[in-house]
Design an enzyme around this catalytic site. Structure first.
Site, mmCIF file in Angstrom:
data_model
loop_
_atom_site.group_PDB
_atom_site.id
_atom_site.type_symbol
_atom_site.label_atom_id
_atom_site.label_comp_id
_atom_site.label_asym_id
_atom_site.label_seq_id
_atom_site.Cartn_x
_atom_site.Cartn_y
_atom_site.Cartn_z
ATOM 1 N N GLU A 45 -6.234 -0.776 4.975
ATOM 2 C CA GLU A 45 -7.646 -0.416 4.892
ATOM 3 C C GLU A 45 -8.110 0.321 6.141
ATOM 4 O OE1 GLU A 45 -9.589 -0.364 2.451
ATOM 5 O OE2 GLU A 45 -8.450 -1.542 1.007
ATOM 6 N N TYR A 128 -17.402 -2.973 5.339
ATOM 7 C CA TYR A 128 -16.488 -2.571 4.272
ATOM 8 C C TYR A 128 -15.129 -3.244 4.414
ATOM 9 C CZ TYR A 128 -12.868 -0.181 1.823
ATOM 10 O OH TYR A 128 -11.766 0.056 1.048
ATOM 11 N N ASP A 146 -16.471 1.717 -0.841
ATOM 12 C CA ASP A 146 -16.005 2.830 -0.019
ATOM 13 C C ASP A 146 -16.525 4.123 -0.645
ATOM 14 O OD1 ASP A 146 -14.427 3.278 -2.252
ATOM 15 O OD2 ASP A 146 -12.533 3.338 -1.148
ATOM 16 N N CYS A 198 -12.718 9.727 -11.605
ATOM 17 C CA CYS A 198 -14.107 10.051 -11.247
ATOM 18 C C CYS A 198 -14.116 10.793 -9.906
ATOM 19 C CB CYS A 198 -14.925 8.767 -11.190
ATOM 20 S SG CYS A 198 -16.718 9.033 -11.208
ATOM 21 N N CYS A 205 -13.832 12.788 -17.378
ATOM 22 C CA CYS A 205 -14.611 11.808 -18.140
ATOM 23 C C CYS A 205 -13.961 11.470 -19.480
ATOM 24 C CB CYS A 205 -16.020 12.333 -18.366
ATOM 25 S SG CYS A 205 -16.953 12.609 -16.833
ATOM 26 N N CYS A 208 -11.935 8.387 -19.059
ATOM 27 C CA CYS A 208 -12.523 7.317 -18.250
ATOM 28 C C CYS A 208 -12.841 6.098 -19.109
ATOM 29 C CB CYS A 208 -13.802 7.803 -17.569
ATOM 30 S SG CYS A 208 -14.604 6.513 -16.591
ATOM 31 N N CYS A 214 -21.670 4.984 -18.858
ATOM 32 C CA CYS A 214 -21.977 5.802 -17.688
ATOM 33 C C CYS A 214 -23.203 6.678 -17.931
ATOM 34 C CB CYS A 214 -20.772 6.676 -17.327
ATOM 35 S SG CYS A 214 -21.041 7.710 -15.867
#
Length: 353
Positions: A45, A128, A146, A198, A205, A208, A214
């Protein structure tokens, strides 16, 4: 703060998709395991902040081979760690990495705290990273946001407030869809969704798993979210760097511990934004490379004029430093700016010979 009336359908649909399509990354546990090695999660991370998975992969492999545990990393020499980090950028992360590893060993018997609050108390661990480690490594319910997750949530809810003002709303909506169980898998699924489907431009899309829920997709222009504030022009600065060579060795200095490229080996250089003709660190017959080395930092761009010269055996530059073998300059761990300057010197000499 937990948001009442959380939407469980989004998490359920996404986790079903993630179980099949999760990216296989060396620091991840398999979907459903809901826990991973805290050291590996934390290290990855920190490396992934403002850096792509493709760029991080080789560095992560190198670090875990050389320092397989947090205790090994805590015992690392500062110079060795900074050299190993060279090229990954954002060097304050490397300094914080070492400080955090040493705090885990010194204050926690080599074990990472398993709560967000405990993780936040470690050096260099922000909101985060603490949430990501708590969720992914310890299975805690934590809201992990994030840049990828920010984009996914802004589109899911068609949040049209420009960034950064939209971030409290984005976090609240992320909280609303974060499940109690498998929060770590959900966080990684959201990251994967933002990284592979995305995407900032031309989101896919059609494949997705969340498109039916959405609001951004319903507008027919999901790429319009998140709305970004107009960027300010990045200032441009000038600087000078000097390649001082003596008997097959080049003079390298250590940059101050704090500030840009702090603690890194580097060529001697002027202040960035200094007078047009600063005093070189040693008297010599300097040759100036025709084209400055260009580099872009987060808050400004830089044009570094590079000068090179051979000096006699008794010459000693003004600043403290070390003589480094020219034929091993790639092992010095120079940050990208100075690695480019070294390449420019070698190309200029080849062109003149």
């Amino acid at each position: 703060m937990r948001v009442e009336g959380r939407d469980t359908k989004i998490a359920s649909d996404l986790l079903v998709y993630y179980d099949v399509h999760a990216r296989r990354l060396p620091w991840r546990a398999l979907p459903g395991a809901n826990a991973a090695d805290p050291y590996c999660v934390w290290l990855s991370e920190v490396m992934l902040q403002q850096t792509t998975v493709a760029a991080v992969g080789p560095y992560y492999a190198k670090f875990t081979a050389r320092w397989p545990t947090v205790a090994d990393l805590a015992a690392a020499d500062d110079v060795d760690l900074m050299a190993a980090w060279a090229g990954l950028g954002y060097y304050a992360r490397a300094r914080n990495l070492l400080a955090c590893a040493r705090a885990v060993v010194r204050d926690h018997d080599g074990r990472f705290p398993d709560t967000e609050d405990g993780l936040r108390a470690l050096p260099g661990v922000g909101a985060y990273t603490a949430a990501a480690v708590a969720a992914i490594a310890f299975g805690r319910r934590a809201v992990v946001v994030d840049a990828n997750v920010e984009r996914v949530v802004a589109r899911l809810f068609a949040i049209d407030t420009p960034l950064p003002a939209a971030r409290p709303r984005i976090r609240a909506e992320a909280d609303r869809i974060t499940p109690d169980a498998r929060a770590g898998d959900f966080a990684q699924a959201m990251m994967d969704l933002g990284a592979t489907i995305c995407t900032p431009r031309n989101p896919a899309c059609g494949i997705c798993p969340l498109r039916q829920d959405c609001a951004g997709f319903a507008t027919a222009d999901p790429a319009a979210f998140p709305v970004k504030a107009v960027k300010k022009a990045r200032p441009h600065r000038l600087g000078h760097g000097w390649w001082i060579e003596r008997e097959g060795q080049v003079w390298l200095v250590r940059r101050p511990g704090k500030g840009l490229l702090g603690g890194m080996r580097a060529l001697p250089s002027s202040d960035w934004g200094a007078a047009p003709d600063p005093t070189p660190p040693v008297s010599a017959a300097w040759i100036t490379i025709d084209q400055p080395v260009a580099h872009v930092f987060t808050h400004f761009s830089l044009a570094l004029s590079v000068h090179h010269a051979h000096v006699g055996r008794d010459a000693m530059p003004m600043d403290e430093g070390e003589w480094w073998p020219v034929d091993r300059i790639d092992e010095a761990g120079l940050p990208t700016l100075f690695a480019r300057a070294a390449d420019a010197v070698r190309k200029d000499r080849d062109a003149r010979n």
